[in-house]
Motif scaffolding. Structure first.
Motif, PDB file in Angstrom:
ATOM      1  N   UNK A   1       0.829  -1.210   0.000  1.00 24.58           N
ATOM      2  CA  UNK A   1       0.000   0.000   0.000  1.00 24.58           C
ATOM      3  C   UNK A   1       0.864   1.261   0.000  1.00 24.58           C
ATOM      4  N   UNK A   2       1.910   1.256   0.808  1.00 33.66           N
ATOM      5  CA  UNK A   2       2.758   2.439   0.910  1.00 33.66           C
ATOM      6  C   UNK A   2       3.595   2.655  -0.342  1.00 33.66           C
ATOM      7  N   UNK A   3       4.039   1.569  -0.970  1.00 35.10           N
ATOM      8  CA  UNK A   3       4.941   1.700  -2.109  1.00 35.10           C
ATOM      9  C   UNK A   3       4.265   1.814  -3.452  1.00 35.10           C
ATOM     10  N   UNK A   4       2.981   1.506  -3.524  1.00 34.07           N
ATOM     11  CA  UNK A   4       2.290   1.467  -4.817  1.00 34.07           C
ATOM     12  C   UNK A   4       2.322   2.785  -5.592  1.00 34.07           C
ATOM     13  N   UNK A   5       2.099   3.939  -4.949  1.00 30.32           N
ATOM     14  CA  UNK A   5       2.057   5.175  -5.742  1.00 30.32           C
ATOM     15  C   UNK A   5       3.320   5.418  -6.566  1.00 30.32           C
ATOM     16  N   UNK A   6       4.463   4.982  -6.075  1.00 33.11           N
ATOM     17  CA  UNK A   6       5.729   5.256  -6.758  1.00 33.11           C
ATOM     18  C   UNK A   6       5.923   4.422  -8.009  1.00 33.11           C
ATOM     19  N   UNK A   7       5.157   3.315  -8.155  1.00 32.74           N
ATOM     20  CA  UNK A   7       5.340   2.465  -9.332  1.00 32.74           C
ATOM     21  C   UNK A   7       4.138   2.494 -10.274  1.00 32.74           C
ATOM     22  N   UNK A   8       3.144   3.333  -9.965  1.00 33.21           N
ATOM     23  CA  UNK A   8       1.961   3.447 -10.815  1.00 33.21           C
ATOM     24  C   UNK A   8       2.044   4.687 -11.693  1.00 33.21           C
ATOM     25  N   UNK A   9       1.786   4.518 -12.983  1.00 34.58           N
ATOM     26  CA  UNK A   9       1.589   5.680 -13.842  1.00 34.58           C
ATOM     27  C   UNK A   9       0.383   6.469 -13.369  1.00 34.58           C
ATOM     28  N   UNK A  10       0.274   7.710 -13.837  1.00 27.37           N
ATOM     29  CA  UNK A  10      -0.809   8.566 -13.364  1.00 27.37           C
ATOM     30  C   UNK A  10      -2.186   7.963 -13.621  1.00 27.37           C
ATOM     31  N   UNK A  11      -2.339   7.239 -14.723  1.00 26.24           N
ATOM     32  CA  UNK A  11      -3.618   6.577 -15.004  1.00 26.24           C
ATOM     33  C   UNK A  11      -3.545   5.082 -14.716  1.00 26.24           C
ATOM     34  N   UNK A  12      -2.560   4.671 -13.928  1.00 24.10           N
ATOM     35  CA  UNK A  12      -2.357   3.261 -13.645  1.00 24.10           C
ATOM     36  C   UNK A  12      -3.303   2.724 -12.593  1.00 24.10           C
ATOM     37  N   UNK A  13      -3.373   1.402 -12.530  1.00 25.29           N
ATOM     38  CA  UNK A  13      -4.272   0.688 -11.621  1.00 25.29           C
ATOM     39  C   UNK A  13      -3.501  -0.423 -10.928  1.00 25.29           C
ATOM     40  N   UNK A  14      -3.754  -0.592  -9.638  1.00 22.60           N
ATOM     41  CA  UNK A  14      -3.234  -1.732  -8.901  1.00 22.60           C
ATOM     42  C   UNK A  14      -4.398  -2.642  -8.539  1.00 22.60           C
ATOM     43  N   UNK A  15      -4.230  -3.940  -8.748  1.00 22.57           N
ATOM     44  CA  UNK A  15      -5.211  -4.944  -8.349  1.00 22.57           C
ATOM     45  C   UNK A  15      -4.555  -5.892  -7.361  1.00 22.57           C
ATOM     46  N   UNK A  16      -5.165  -6.024  -6.193  1.00 19.05           N
ATOM     47  CA  UNK A  16      -4.599  -6.817  -5.106  1.00 19.05           C
ATOM     48  C   UNK A  16      -5.663  -7.763  -4.584  1.00 19.05           C
ATOM     49  N   UNK A  17      -5.284  -8.994  -4.296  1.00 24.21           N
ATOM     50  CA  UNK A  17      -6.211  -9.959  -3.705  1.00 24.21           C
ATOM     51  C   UNK A  17      -5.722 -10.315  -2.305  1.00 24.21           C
ATOM     52  N   UNK A  18      -6.670 -10.413  -1.364  1.00 23.19           N
ATOM     53  CA  UNK A  18      -6.325 -10.761   0.006  1.00 23.19           C
ATOM     54  C   UNK A  18      -7.536 -11.401   0.687  1.00 23.19           C
ATOM     55  N   UNK A  19      -7.285 -11.964   1.862  1.00 24.29           N
ATOM     56  CA  UNK A  19      -8.353 -12.480   2.707  1.00 24.29           C
ATOM     57  C   UNK A  19      -8.840 -11.375   3.632  1.00 24.29           C
ATOM     58  N   UNK A  20     -10.123 -11.426   3.996  1.00 19.37           N
ATOM     59  CA  UNK A  20     -10.626 -10.454   4.966  1.00 19.37           C
ATOM     60  C   UNK A  20     -10.030 -10.708   6.346  1.00 19.37           C
ATOM     61  N   UNK A  21      -9.412 -11.872   6.556  1.00 18.57           N
ATOM     62  CA  UNK A  21      -8.735 -12.125   7.827  1.00 18.57           C
ATOM     63  C   UNK A  21      -7.610 -11.131   8.061  1.00 18.57           C
ATOM     64  N   UNK A  22      -7.096 -10.550   6.988  1.00 22.23           N
ATOM     65  CA  UNK A  22      -6.030  -9.555   7.092  1.00 22.23           C
ATOM     66  C   UNK A  22      -6.576  -8.126   7.036  1.00 22.23           C
ATOM     67  N   UNK A  23      -7.893  -7.967   7.235  1.00 22.94           N
ATOM     68  CA  UNK A  23      -8.515  -6.654   7.404  1.00 22.94           C
ATOM     69  C   UNK A  23      -8.541  -5.833   6.113  1.00 22.94           C
ATOM     70  N   UNK A  24      -9.563  -6.060   5.312  1.00 25.22           N
ATOM     71  CA  UNK A  24      -9.683  -5.329   4.050  1.00 25.22           C
ATOM     72  C   UNK A  24      -9.789  -3.819   4.268  1.00 25.22           C
ATOM     73  N   UNK A  25     -10.465  -3.399   5.356  1.00 27.04           N
ATOM     74  CA  UNK A  25     -10.611  -1.963   5.594  1.00 27.04           C
ATOM     75  C   UNK A  25      -9.265  -1.312   5.850  1.00 27.04           C
ATOM     76  N   UNK A  26      -8.375  -2.027   6.525  1.00 26.78           N
ATOM     77  CA  UNK A  26      -7.028  -1.489   6.743  1.00 26.78           C
ATOM     78  C   UNK A  26      -6.322  -1.264   5.418  1.00 26.78           C
TER      79      UNK A  26
END
Length: 220
Positions: free
Chosen positions: A139-164
């Protein structure tokens, strides 16, 4: 999809399959055409290969595991994709580059130990007591590797707190939302840890399924 998976490399499971479905849907809509892709914590390389099959133009894959690097390289060639495959810690090998699409299926299972395993199969899923050791860094490092119109897609379990995860992306300056949810039966790892997870209040008594989410983040 035919994939080589050496011992010690994370196999394609429900989380990988969920994100692959999202990629196929976007490919059918033409949203991946010509895009540059970064697959971080690539494992077998399944996600990056799916993105290229769905219309993306170039692929860079990164993993810390030497076996995963070898698997990603071999599998990309097996599918006719000249991917750049790098060994390193998350975004470090591409610190000076930006991409149109970043894919991530990192370890996210809560574990007893605060230190992360480096040389056992558990490194494919253990992510510290709250499951967020890798998620927070992505989450912290993503902005530095995304183009201005870029998109990040991440998959996780809710056990790791999706809201966080949503909150961390927002704190990093990205707009984030949950795209899709699904429930799958506990696999061997969660079955073996069910008692401990119940004791910590992370799963309910009698719970035998976990919920997975795909989160999209982009510059606001």
């Amino acid at each position: 999809m035919l994939l080589l998976r050496p011992p010690g490399v994370y196999r394609v499971q429900g989380d990988t399959s969920l994100l692959r479905r999202v990629l196929r849907q976007r490919g059918r809509r033409g949203e991946l055409t010509g895009r540059s892709v970064l697959d971080v914590a690539s494992g077998t390389g399944a996600l990056g290969i799916e993105a290229l099959r769905a219309g993306a133009a170039s692929l860079t894959a990164i993993d810390l595991s030497r076996r995963s690097v070898a698997a990603s390289w071999f599998n990309s060639r097996l599918h006719g994709i000249p991917a750049v495959v790098l060994r390193g810690d998350l975004f470090a090998p591409v610190a000076s580059h930006r991409f149109d699409l970043v894919l991530a299926n990192p370890p996210y299972v809560p574990s007893d130990a605060s230190s992360l395993p480096r040389y056992r199969m558990a490194r494919c899923w253990d992510a510290g007591p709250d499951g967020r050791a890798l998620l927070d860094r992505i989450c912290a490092g993503a902005p530095a590797v995304l183009n201005e119109d870029g998109v990040l897609l991440l998959v996780q379990s809710v056990l790791a707190d999706e809201q966080a995860t949503l909150d961390r992306f927002e704190a990093a300056g990205l707009a984030a939302e949950v795209l899709v949810r699904t429930r799958i039966p506990f696999g061997p790892v969660l079955r073996s840890r069910a008692g401990a997870l119940r004791g910590r209040g992370l799963i309910a008594p009698g719970q035998t399924e976990e919920e997975l989410v795909v989160i999209e983040a982009r510059h606001g």
